[in-house]
Scaffold this motif. Structure first.
Motif, short mmCIF file in Angstrom:
data_model
loop_
_atom_site.label_atom_id
_atom_site.label_comp_id
_atom_site.label_asym_id
_atom_site.label_seq_id
_atom_site.Cartn_x
_atom_site.Cartn_y
_atom_site.Cartn_z
N THR A 1 0.88 -1.00 0.01
CA THR A 1 0.09 0.04 0.11
C THR A 1 1.01 1.13 -0.05
O THR A 1 0.98 1.96 0.85
CB THR A 1 -0.83 0.02 1.08
OG1 THR A 1 -0.27 -0.41 2.47
CG2 THR A 1 -1.79 -1.23 1.32
N GLY B 1 1.03 4.20 -1.10
CA GLY B 1 0.90 5.69 -0.70
C GLY B 1 1.76 6.66 -1.18
O GLY B 1 2.09 6.87 -2.30
N ASP C 1 0.56 0.14 -5.34
CA ASP C 1 -0.65 0.88 -5.34
C ASP C 1 -1.55 1.12 -6.41
O ASP C 1 -0.91 1.16 -7.66
CB ASP C 1 -0.23 2.33 -4.72
CG ASP C 1 -1.25 2.86 -3.77
OD1 ASP C 1 -0.97 2.93 -2.57
OD2 ASP C 1 -2.28 3.29 -4.00
N ASN D 1 -3.57 -3.65 -7.28
CA ASN D 1 -4.02 -3.88 -5.86
C ASN D 1 -3.02 -4.94 -5.16
O ASN D 1 -2.57 -5.77 -5.98
CB ASN D 1 -5.33 -4.29 -6.18
CG ASN D 1 -6.09 -4.48 -4.57
OD1 ASN D 1 -5.53 -5.32 -3.73
ND2 ASN D 1 -7.26 -3.74 -4.55
N TYR D 2 -2.92 -4.88 -3.81
CA TYR D 2 -1.63 -6.04 -3.52
C TYR D 2 -2.18 -7.23 -3.33
O TYR D 2 -1.69 -8.27 -3.31
CB TYR D 2 -1.46 -5.35 -1.90
CG TYR D 2 -2.67 -5.39 -0.84
CD1 TYR D 2 -3.07 -6.67 -0.30
CD2 TYR D 2 -3.41 -4.23 -0.37
CE1 TYR D 2 -4.10 -6.88 0.58
CE2 TYR D 2 -4.61 -4.44 0.42
CZ TYR D 2 -4.82 -5.61 0.72
OH TYR D 2 -5.92 -5.74 1.77
N LEU E 1 1.81 -3.53 4.78
CA LEU E 1 0.72 -3.06 4.44
C LEU E 1 0.09 -2.07 5.63
O LEU E 1 0.06 -2.43 6.78
CB LEU E 1 -0.50 -4.37 4.47
CG LEU E 1 -0.39 -5.28 3.25
CD1 LEU E 1 -1.58 -6.15 3.36
CD2 LEU E 1 -0.25 -4.82 1.93
N LEU F 1 -3.12 -0.30 5.79
CA LEU F 1 -4.55 -0.36 5.36
C LEU F 1 -5.50 0.84 5.47
O LEU F 1 -5.05 1.79 6.15
CB LEU F 1 -5.37 -1.70 5.93
CG LEU F 1 -4.72 -2.81 5.76
CD1 LEU F 1 -5.36 -3.99 6.33
CD2 LEU F 1 -4.53 -3.32 4.13
N SER G 1 -6.41 7.05 2.63
CA SER G 1 -5.06 7.96 2.89
C SER G 1 -5.60 9.62 3.29
O SER G 1 -6.64 9.75 3.00
CB SER G 1 -3.79 8.09 1.71
OG SER G 1 -4.58 8.86 0.93
N MET H 1 -10.82 3.74 -4.76
CA MET H 1 -9.41 3.67 -4.60
C MET H 1 -8.50 3.77 -5.75
O MET H 1 -7.52 4.24 -6.17
CB MET H 1 -8.89 2.47 -3.84
CG MET H 1 -9.75 2.27 -2.46
SD MET H 1 -8.53 3.52 -1.22
CE MET H 1 -9.17 2.77 0.31
N GLU I 1 -12.50 -4.17 0.28
CA GLU I 1 -11.12 -4.07 1.29
C GLU I 1 -11.04 -5.44 2.11
O GLU I 1 -10.03 -6.04 2.34
CB GLU I 1 -11.21 -2.66 2.09
CG GLU I 1 -11.38 -1.49 1.32
CD GLU I 1 -11.51 -0.24 1.93
OE1 GLU I 1 -11.06 -0.15 3.18
OE2 GLU I 1 -12.04 0.68 1.41
#
Length: 311
Positions: free
Chosen positions: A29, A31, A53, A79-80, A100, A102, A105, A128, A217
């Motif tokens: 993730t 960010g 990301d 996506n992870y 990660l 989660l 942000s 997202m 999620e």
């Protein structure tokens, strides 16, 4: 708008990764690159990190922040949950650590047009990954009352879920619900005033629930944990920061199952199922933010860090 985001439990996570200078690491993730930057600072010439990301703004911000580390850094927009396949495409079978962080942000919350915030009026979006077609508007206007109730009850844990779902359906029968402000007012009218004064903004839980449903999620997290543990080298660590009780429950359960996968009845003298432990839980209790961090970063209030080490 500049991508601003304060990394939560930063020092605790970096310490928890137990970084090897020549190791391979993944930030699932990415960010703004806060955690990845601190990992890079500790890597030697042979060390590397892959940042993943699905948010284009995050990719742009992290690329700028990490550019001085050159070829140590590889950034992938995905996506992870696709981590295993993306790493294999890069020729990587095993890594020494995964992190990660989660949740949503600060940038996503503060950028009104993304539609995550109940405090700003904007189109109902909450994606997202903006390449995704479905938005929060589709959930609010197309889900049945029963499904809206399920989402708000399960993911928002709101005791007024049934009433909120009923009010949304009544409002959209007059005209589609298009904006965050419209939805927020519908929610506000669904909750008795005496409860609104006690528990913060009345729309908080419902907005959270819709965001979780839209971006899948919890499903993504649940379906990815075993793969991530399998990606770790012996001694490699998985560090996960959660912000929601359901997220934390999923992580806690998966870590326990991988530490002790035996399915034999407890009265069996020896294990006959043949399932072997994949490692150990480093954090018997989750690591929480310090008082100092809570003072300067309000987002950290509900954060919990759990760490698993592969054997």
């Amino acid at each position: 708008m500049e991508f601003k985001h304060k990394s939560v439990l930063l020092n605790e996570t970096i310490d928890g990764l137990n970084i090897k200078p020549d190791g391979i690491y993944v930030d699932g993730t990415l960010g703004g690159g806060g955690h990845a930057y601190e990992v890079c600072r500790r890597l030697g010439e042979k060390g590397s990190i892959v940042g993943i990301d699905q948010d284009a703004a995050a990719i742009e911000a992290a690329s700028a922040r990490l550019k001085d580390f050159g070829e140590k850094v590889t950034i992938v927009r995905s996506n992870y949950c696709d981590m295993k396949s993306k790493l294999h495409e890069l020729g990587i079978d095993k890594v020494d650590g995964i992190v990660l962080d989660l949740g949503v942000s600060s940038y996503q919350l503060d950028t009104a047009e993304r539609g995550f915030s109940y405090r700003e009026d904007a189109p109902l979006d909450m994606r997202m990954d903006t390449r995704q077609k479905m938005t929060a508007r589709d959930i609010v206007n197309d889900y049945t009352e029963a499904d809206l109730y399920r989402v708000i009850r399960d993911y928002g844990e709101d005791k007024f879920a049934k009433n909120i779902a009923k009010h949304i359906v009544q409002a959209r029968a007059m005209k589609p619900v298009e904006t965050t402000a419209e939805l927020s007012e519908i929610i506000r009218a669904s909750i008795p005033m005496k409860f609104q004064k006690k528990s913060g903004h009345p729309a908080k839980r419902t907005f959270q629930a819709i965001r979780i449903e839209l971006n899948r999620e919890l499903d993504v997290l649940r379906d990815s944990l075993d793969d991530m543990i399998d990606l770790l080298n012996p001694g490699g660590r998985l560090c996960i920061i959660t912000f929601h009780s359901l997220e934390d429950r999923i992580v806690k359960s998966a870590f326990r199952k991988n530490e002790n996968p035996c399915t034999c009845p407890p009265d069996f003298p020896v294990c006959v199922c043949g399932k072997k432990s994949k490692g150990s839980i480093i954090t018997k209790k989750p690591i929480l933010p310090s008082e100092e961090e809570l003072e300067y970063n309000s987002r950290s209030k509900s954060a919990k860090l759990r760490i698993f080490e592969h054997c």
